[in-house]
Enzyme design. Sequence first.
Site, PDB file in Angstrom:
ATOM      1  N   HIS A  85      70.900  30.705  95.279  1.00  0.00           N
ATOM      2  CA  HIS A  85      71.835  30.331  94.226  1.00  0.00           C
ATOM      3  C   HIS A  85      72.023  31.402  93.155  1.00  0.00           C
ATOM      4  O   HIS A  85      72.847  31.229  92.246  1.00  0.00           O
ATOM      5  CB  HIS A  85      71.423  28.992  93.583  1.00  0.00           C
ATOM      6  CG  HIS A  85      70.032  28.972  93.038  1.00  0.00           C
ATOM      7  ND1 HIS A  85      68.941  28.623  93.798  1.00  0.00           N
ATOM      8  CD2 HIS A  85      69.559  29.240  91.797  1.00  0.00           C
ATOM      9  CE1 HIS A  85      67.855  28.684  93.046  1.00  0.00           C
ATOM     10  NE2 HIS A  85      68.199  29.058  91.828  1.00  0.00           N
TER      11      HIS A  85
ATOM     12  N   ASP B 140      68.110  23.766  90.762  1.00  0.00           N
ATOM     13  CA  ASP B 140      68.729  24.805  89.932  1.00  0.00           C
ATOM     14  C   ASP B 140      70.182  25.111  90.251  1.00  0.00           C
ATOM     15  O   ASP B 140      70.885  25.622  89.391  1.00  0.00           O
ATOM     16  CB  ASP B 140      67.900  26.101  90.009  1.00  0.00           C
ATOM     17  CG  ASP B 140      68.199  27.043  88.850  1.00  0.00           C
ATOM     18  OD1 ASP B 140      68.726  26.576  87.827  1.00  0.00           O
ATOM     19  OD2 ASP B 140      67.922  28.246  88.966  1.00  0.00           O
TER      20      ASP B 140
END
Length: 886
Positions: free
Chosen positions: A326, A76
């Site tokens: 993230h 991701d």
Amino acid sequence: MAFFSRWWHEQTNATQEIVRNLVHQGRLEFANGGWVMNDEAATHYGAIVDQMTLGLRFLEDTFGNDGRPRVAWHIDPFGHSREQASLFAQMGFDGFFFGRLDYQDKLVRKERREMEQVWRASASLRAPTADLFTGVLPNNYNPPEGLCWDVLCADQPVVDDPRSPEYNAKELVSYFLKLATAQGQSYRTNHTVMTMGSDFQYENANMWFKNLDKLIQLVNMQQANGSRVHVLYSTPACYLWELNKANLTWSVKEDDFFPYADGPHMFWTGYFSSRPALKRYERLSYNFLQVCNQLEALVGPAANVGPYGYGDSAPLNEAMAVLQHHDAVSGTSRQHVANDYARQLAAGWGPCEVLLSNALAKLSGSKESFSFCRYLNISICPLSQTSAHFQVTVYNPLGRKVDWMVRLPVSEGLFLVKDPSNKTVPSKVVELPSSDNPELLFPASVPALGFSIYSITRMPVRRPQARLLQPRPQKFGSPVLSIKNEYLRATFHPDTGFLRTIEVLDQKLVLPVSQAFFWYNASMGDKQSDQASGAYIFRPSRAKPFPVSHWAQTHLVKTALVQEVHQKFSAWCSQVVRLYPGQRHLELEWTVGPIPVGDKWGKEVISRFDTPLKTLGSFYTDSNGREVLKRRRDYRPSWKLNQTEPVAGNYYPVNSRIYITDGKMQLTVLTDRSQGGSSLRDGSLELMVHRRLLKDDARGVGEPLLESRSGVWVRGRHLVLLDKARDAAAGHRLLAEKELLAPQVVLAPGGGASYHHGVAPRTQFSGLSRELLPSVRLLTLARWGPEMLLLRLEHQFALREDSSRNLSSPVTVDLRGLFSTFTITRLQETTLAATQLRASASRLKWTPKTGPVSHPTVPRLDPASITLQPMEIRTFVASVQWKEDS
């Protein structure tokens, strides 16, 4: 592992045993194994190493070697850094799979069948040390279109009963076979992978497996009719193993995967700068965690249990690990989630403050009422502002002595400052035009991995400070406004008040440098694209930014200890340009906010430096604070770029530094947090310092980046270096280390009780018996277990980066007697994450198209001779015995 570990601790012994058996049998496999799946743009390599070590150690402690992941898995993160791949390789991973790839890059790779290759992730480390087999997944992290079976999926289930009016088995099988054939065209072996599940499609395992079981059986039955497609449940490691067995020669990549765009006008370069206050808090917390780890290691058990209670580094270690996610340090969470990230960090500081108090009391021999000033960035510290007498302990986490200018908010008056030898040191109280809080300045000298204690006493004298405070600009023709020390002079334009020239006096370098603040108007969508600027995406409505102001109101402050020019560009943007004695860089402390958006225009604020340097379209940025990569405007090394956003499409992550050079002179700007930066025209360099937006960018956050409360105001620093190009690395490498691991200041009223009865207090201490050489950084010194420490040493210069001082040469460290508080009784070298002994660690071998690589043998471990090659990190687990008199 952050989520899995919480789940694990809630399970019964019986459930835990079932899971252990599944892992042992290879039926349950862990990929990646970090505490989180960290971001790759806004993260510093030290924090990445720490969070990976935490997660992998949990797996090792829980499942032994069975639980060790063989494959790194970043499906991701929004772009991929070269340093991340280098770290993964050094941790012992066999390969790396990721999901997100620039849409243009992906099309080219599919055509060339280069979706899988060898990533040569270091220009300094000898191959294959940082080589990592890397594969791009075909559908990001999603299942193929039409094959999603979960609560939030709308695809039809597999109906294999021909009597049913919803029968679709034949149609689905035909579709799947075409899909598999088409996907296989982009990959080089006869194996290909399909990910099942997705971001919000892991809720109903029964739905998934019931449909997949049917599909697998139906597809494999077609082999009787000549089909060559065989489908099976697999794992990333099994897939990687098959690729390795194919024994092919693979293409090699040497750059990185930034910036990432998922369509025209859709560059994910905004998050490089989103939530700058959180980004700074994370970087400060990294510093505090290293100090906490070091003192826990130097003092031993007495740091954990002492007169101040139970001290512990673990809560801050876990909070910092979570921040590397993230959608955390990246600034891409919702506001209430960002608030919670900050809360976790704040909660982690508390147990570390107790640990520091225990450790400092033991090492100094005095039980003081220690006070930690968490709000020095806004000039608030109750003890220094209200006390007539107090002491300041300055701790230096570097492996070398450091000279540091201490700044503390005080009340008005004259102060007497004495050093650890009870000698008076120069001090000055400076009143600042931008603040009601005067600040006391004094120079501190602190030994390596140690502290110095200074005593401060307010003297009963009124208004004694010698200072010069001049409002500017003056009338045309007034004397040139400038500040200088023995090395630098900075001059300012008499009409605009902007920085005009930087001179390096001892090298006779002069460079016209104009610095000012500008803002891009954030796009809300237009005729070309409905894409708006948001937490992830940077998209200005036009390429030319607006100036915050065409001139700055200035004040000059000159004392023997500091010279400053205070610039006020607008009600919401100001800056202090500062020089201390002996300093070879210019410090620019900027304050931005609240960014006004009442005009319904979102704004993205930059600091821009313009020079006449002929830079030929090139500039340089760091990779996660470590190696440096060359960037070229409107260019990608791997494919011919069709540039749709001339500003956002040229932005890159700047974790610690960005520079431009004409080959003779180099202008470098160091940052105090991760930011986005670029050079959009020759001789120019810009960094985004803050952004406030009015529309969501439709990437999942679901709210505009319109920060409230503390995130509205942001203060930060840019450190500016001007050097001859051949000498520049020594300056920016050592200054970046000093900025990252700045001294930690702890206050106390003084007069505390003795820690050791009958033993005089100690006012200065060093944890090292000798300093480390400039090219050596102590990356990690932390507790690893009872009477065990984790030690990492790194060479912080790149190959051929420095020639004038020979700092890019291999360097040798003698660990014998290096530390003053403990003796190393046994030393074992491990891989970077300390999960395997280096001598027995092995990785899958790959053949790159650049030719065969030799696999050097591991040298015999000699504590007296630890040699570090440029950019090499060596990791050790040490058994130690603490000295009684430490």
